[in-house]
Design an enzyme around this catalytic site. Structure first.
Site, PDB file in Angstrom:
ATOM      1  N   THR B   1      -2.973   8.677  -9.668  1.00  0.00           N
ATOM      2  CA  THR B   1      -3.438   7.282  -9.820  1.00  0.00           C
ATOM      3  C   THR B   1      -4.503   7.197 -10.908  1.00  0.00           C
ATOM      4  OG1 THR B   1      -3.084   6.923  -7.468  1.00  0.00           O
ATOM      5  CG2 THR B   1      -4.512   5.337  -8.585  1.00  0.00           C
ATOM      6  N   ARG B  29       8.483   3.461  -0.540  1.00  0.00           N
ATOM      7  CA  ARG B  29       7.112   3.486  -0.012  1.00  0.00           C
ATOM      8  C   ARG B  29       6.167   2.787  -0.963  1.00  0.00           C
ATOM      9  NH1 ARG B  29       2.099   5.869  -2.015  1.00  0.00           N
ATOM     10  NH2 ARG B  29       0.759   6.355  -0.230  1.00  0.00           N
ATOM     11  N   ILE B  30       5.331   1.899  -0.408  1.00  0.00           N
ATOM     12  CA  ILE B  30       4.312   1.206  -1.204  1.00  0.00           C
ATOM     13  C   ILE B  30       2.955   1.816  -0.831  1.00  0.00           C
ATOM     14  CG2 ILE B  30       3.216  -1.013  -1.665  1.00  0.00           C
ATOM     15  CD1 ILE B  30       6.085  -1.064  -2.497  1.00  0.00           C
ATOM     16  N   THR B  51      -8.633   5.407  -5.264  1.00  0.00           N
ATOM     17  CA  THR B  51      -7.578   6.404  -5.425  1.00  0.00           C
ATOM     18  C   THR B  51      -7.645   7.367  -4.256  1.00  0.00           C
ATOM     19  OG1 THR B  51      -6.742   8.189  -6.835  1.00  0.00           O
ATOM     20  CG2 THR B  51      -9.108   7.843  -6.848  1.00  0.00           C
ATOM     21  N   GLY B  52      -6.495   8.019  -3.963  1.00  0.00           N
ATOM     22  CA  GLY B  52      -6.487   8.979  -2.860  1.00  0.00           C
ATOM     23  C   GLY B  52      -5.252   8.784  -2.013  1.00  0.00           C
ATOM     24  N   LYS B  53      -5.410   8.978  -0.698  1.00  0.00           N
ATOM     25  CA  LYS B  53      -4.267   8.856   0.215  1.00  0.00           C
ATOM     26  C   LYS B  53      -4.058   7.375   0.535  1.00  0.00           C
ATOM     27  CE  LYS B  53      -1.118  10.843   2.693  1.00  0.00           C
ATOM     28  NZ  LYS B  53      -1.302  11.216   4.099  1.00  0.00           N
ATOM     29  N   GLY B  54      -3.010   6.793  -0.009  1.00  0.00           N
ATOM     30  CA  GLY B  54      -2.806   5.344   0.087  1.00  0.00           C
ATOM     31  C   GLY B  54      -2.841   4.800   1.494  1.00  0.00           C
TER      32      GLY B  54
END
Lengths: 167, 130
Positions: B1, B29-30, B51-54
């Site tokens: 990201t 997947r969104i 940013t990171g684990k959505g």
């Protein structure tokens, strides 16, 4: 001695006060964030645009979003051919009455707006093919900079709530 | 990201985020990036890009929470962002960059690294990874 790196932009009698025109390009904040993200999307080392990580089927599905302080905003998801998703998100904000377009609708809008599109293979890099292979071997969904499993590390069974503990 | 936040000399704020998502994600997947208030948000107080684990960022409505903590607890951007990253999200999952209308910049994260850089009009700049 470990790694070291230094870089310069040239030496010489650089005037202390650079002419404002070169330090301030007079672009509003919205243009700046779009231009910077476009640059980063075009660098294959970052997980966006070229260099996007791959889905479980080895495909690319990119998404982006832009918003300003007045809360005008645009977002896109599921893009497979658009070179700069962030610019399409801005077009959603400026050219449609909506906030968010996804998948086929977003791709059709991209063609309608004439933004640059390429074949999906343009976005796939060898590093990300390798990353996907590692993730499949570990049976996990992971953030792009997750270290590969060590040989003694056990395979992961994805948690029911979808949150991989190694993600 | 990748993401960028900016405030210009007129005080206009903006945030932009773009991503390929998670490695080995399911088709369709969104993540957090296109969800207003999760990975990307701006209002008259600040602009945030996360940013990171959505999935963790969506659950935590991270970007909106930074603006809300500023708005309702009357704290600075730095304090609000630190609170959200340290208290409001699971360890090892989130990082963000944010600017305020007054030109404050903050780049907190609770992962072991985050590629980041910033520069301000008064000459301060920073580039970092870990």
């Amino acid at each position: 001695m470990g790694w070291a790196i230094a870089l310069h932009g040239g030496a010489g009698d650089i005037p202390l006060s650079l002419p404002p025109s070169s330090s301030q390009s007079q672009h509003p904040a919205l243009d700046v964030v779009e231009l910077v993200v476009r640059e980063l999307e075009n660098i294959p080392h970052f997980n966006a645009g070229k260099g996007s990580v791959l889905t479980t089927q080895g495909t690319v599905e990119m998404e982006a979003c832009i918003i300003d302080g007045t809360k005008r905003c645009g977002a896109v998801s599921g893009l497979t051919t658009v070179v700069n998703p962030i610019s399409l998100a801005r077009l959603v904000m400026e050219k449609t009455p909506h906030i968010y377009l996804a998948f086929d609708g977003a791709e059709a809008f991209a063609r309608e707006q004439g933004v640059e599109t390429v074949d999906s293979s343009h976005f796939i890099t060898p590093e990300n093919v390798e990353r996907l292979k590692q993730a499949k071997e570990a049976n996990r969904v992971q953030i792009d900079y997750t270290q590969p499993l060590h040989k003694d590390e056990k395979k992961e069974t994805p948690e029911a709530d979808g949150d991989s503990k190694l993600g | 990201t990748v993401g960028c936040v900016a405030v210009d000399s007129l005080g206009n704020l903006a945030s932009a985020t773009s991503t390929g998502g998670l490695v080995n994600k399911m088709v369709g997947r969104i993540g957090d990036t296109p969800i207003i208030g999760a990975g990307t948000y701006a209002n008259s107080l600040c602009a945030v890009s996360a940013t990171g684990k959505g999935e963790a960022i969506i659950r935590g409505t991270v970007a909106r929470d930074v603006a809300a903590v500023m708005e309702f607890k009357y704290v600075s951007l730095k304090e609000a962002a630190a609170y959200v990253v340290e208290e409001g999200t699971p360890k090892g999952n989130v990082g963000l960059v944010a600017v305020s209308a007054t030109g404050e910049v903050t780049m907190p994260f609770n992962t072991n690294g985050m590629f980041r850089a910033c520069a301000t009009e008064d000459g301060y700049s920073e580039i970092g990874i870990w």
